[in-house]
Design an enzyme around this catalytic site. Structure first.
Site: not given
Length: 358
Positions: A165-167, A169
């Site tokens: 999952i992204d930074k 999120t």
């Protein structure tokens, strides 16, 4: 004849700054047609000869996880390969050539056993080193955490990513702790049997209570760091997002998103595509006032809420999967983090007290 679809990782120079990746970019898929003159040979030995740089242990783990199919059916390692067999192999992709150094990076553990680790990732933490973030990542922290620890087989424990999952999120992330668990979880992600639900605060109201977004995603030709929906069915990667309304605030809406596929920035790109960018998502245009009045009081309210939630309003709340050892379905949930909870409460108060909200 060997046909290889490596689903190669995106080059570092083209990765999104926040380091979210399509699940398929963590795996490689091979399809092999056995030659007519091939002598009968154990499947694991045959694949070790045909797949350069892949150990027999990795192949056996993939076979045990039903990630090796012969003529479209799962096969055991001791299966004797025959001429003209068609073999499909799903393997975790080798790590990128980046020197990974253990670092004492803090992170929150929701669950851990001999096979898996479930992390409740805080916003702002990059999962894996990439351009602009070569250290201080979750993976660096995991390497530090696992130092000196051994698994059931006596081998050192190493973290294996099976998704990201992204930074910016927050929420649940699953880590495998051995080759067998990695292969079995890779199978579940590849075939989209993992249960994942996200909470997202998006701009605008909806006429319906729920819906489904279907649209192939590809990197934007204008900005390779973001994704967009392409109208060409031959381009991009198939992506499906199901959504339902959880709470309405007039100018913004809290929705639950269920991923049927796991593509780079899928929720963010799909929501922008239907005219509902995530609240304060700078990369996708959600960091400005898109719905509401021009009154200075409302403008100040939104700007203050942006400061309270200085990231896209996206949280990975639910994660469910078949445990690689027990075969039982396990389920985890993460409460909303403080910044997102505070922003939602401000919108609740505004919607309840402002006559201007329609």
């Amino acid at each position: 004849m060997t046909t290889t679809d490596p689903i190669n990782p995106t080059p570092l120079s083209e990765q999104p700054d926040d380091n979210e990746a399509n699940e398929s970019e963590l795996f490689e898929h091979h399809r092999i047609q056995v030659d007519k003159g091939q002598a009968m040979l154990r499947l694991d030995k045959y694949l070790q000869m045909r797949l350069e740089g892949v150990s027999r242990t990795k192949i056996q783990a993939a076979t045990k996880a039903d990630c090796v199919l012969v003529n479209e059916r799962p096969a055991k390692s001791n299966y004797k390969v025959k001429p003209l067999d068609t073999i499909s192999v799903l393997l975790p992709h080798p790590r990128q050539e980046i020197e990974l150094v253990p670092e004492p990076v803090p992170f929150n553990i929701t669950y851990e056993d001999d096979d898996v680790l479930v992390v409740d990732k805080q916003p702002g933490l990059v999962v894996h080193p990439a351009v602009g973030n070569f250290n201080g990542t979750l993976l660096n922290g995991l390497l530090f955490y696992f130092q000196g620890k051994t698994g059931r087989d006596g081998k050192p424990v190493e973290p294996h990513l099976v998704h990201r999952i992204d930074k910016d999120t927050s929420g649940l992330l699953l880590i495998a702790k051995n080759d067998e668990a990695q292969a079995m979880l890779a199978n579940q992600f590849f075939y989209h049997t993992i249960e994942r639900k996200y909470n997202a605060l998006v701009w605008g109201n909806f006429d319906e209570e729920e819906g489904t977004i279907v649209g192939n995603l590809e990197r934007s030709p204008q900005d390779r760091r973001v994704m967009h929906v392409t109208d060409d069915p031959e381009r991009g990667k198939h992506a499906v997002t199901h959504w339902r309304v959880m709470e309405r605030f007039g100018y913004v809406t809290l929705v639950e998103c269920i991923l049927e596929t796991g593509r780079t920035h899928q929720i963010r790109a799909h929501m922008r595509h239907i005219g509902h960018p995530l609240f304060n998502d700078a990369a996708y245009g959600g960091d400005r006032i898109l719905k509401g009045t021009t009154f200075s009081h409302y403008k100040q309210f939104v700007e203050n809420t942006f400061r309270l939630l200085p990231r896209q309003a996206l949280h990975a709340q639910t994660l469910g999967f078949e445990h690689p050892s027990t075969g039982q379905h396990v389920h985890f949930e993460s409460p909303l983090p403080d910044d997102m909870s505070a922003a939602l409460q401000r919108w609740r108060n505004y919607a309840a007290n402002s006559l201007s909200v329609e």
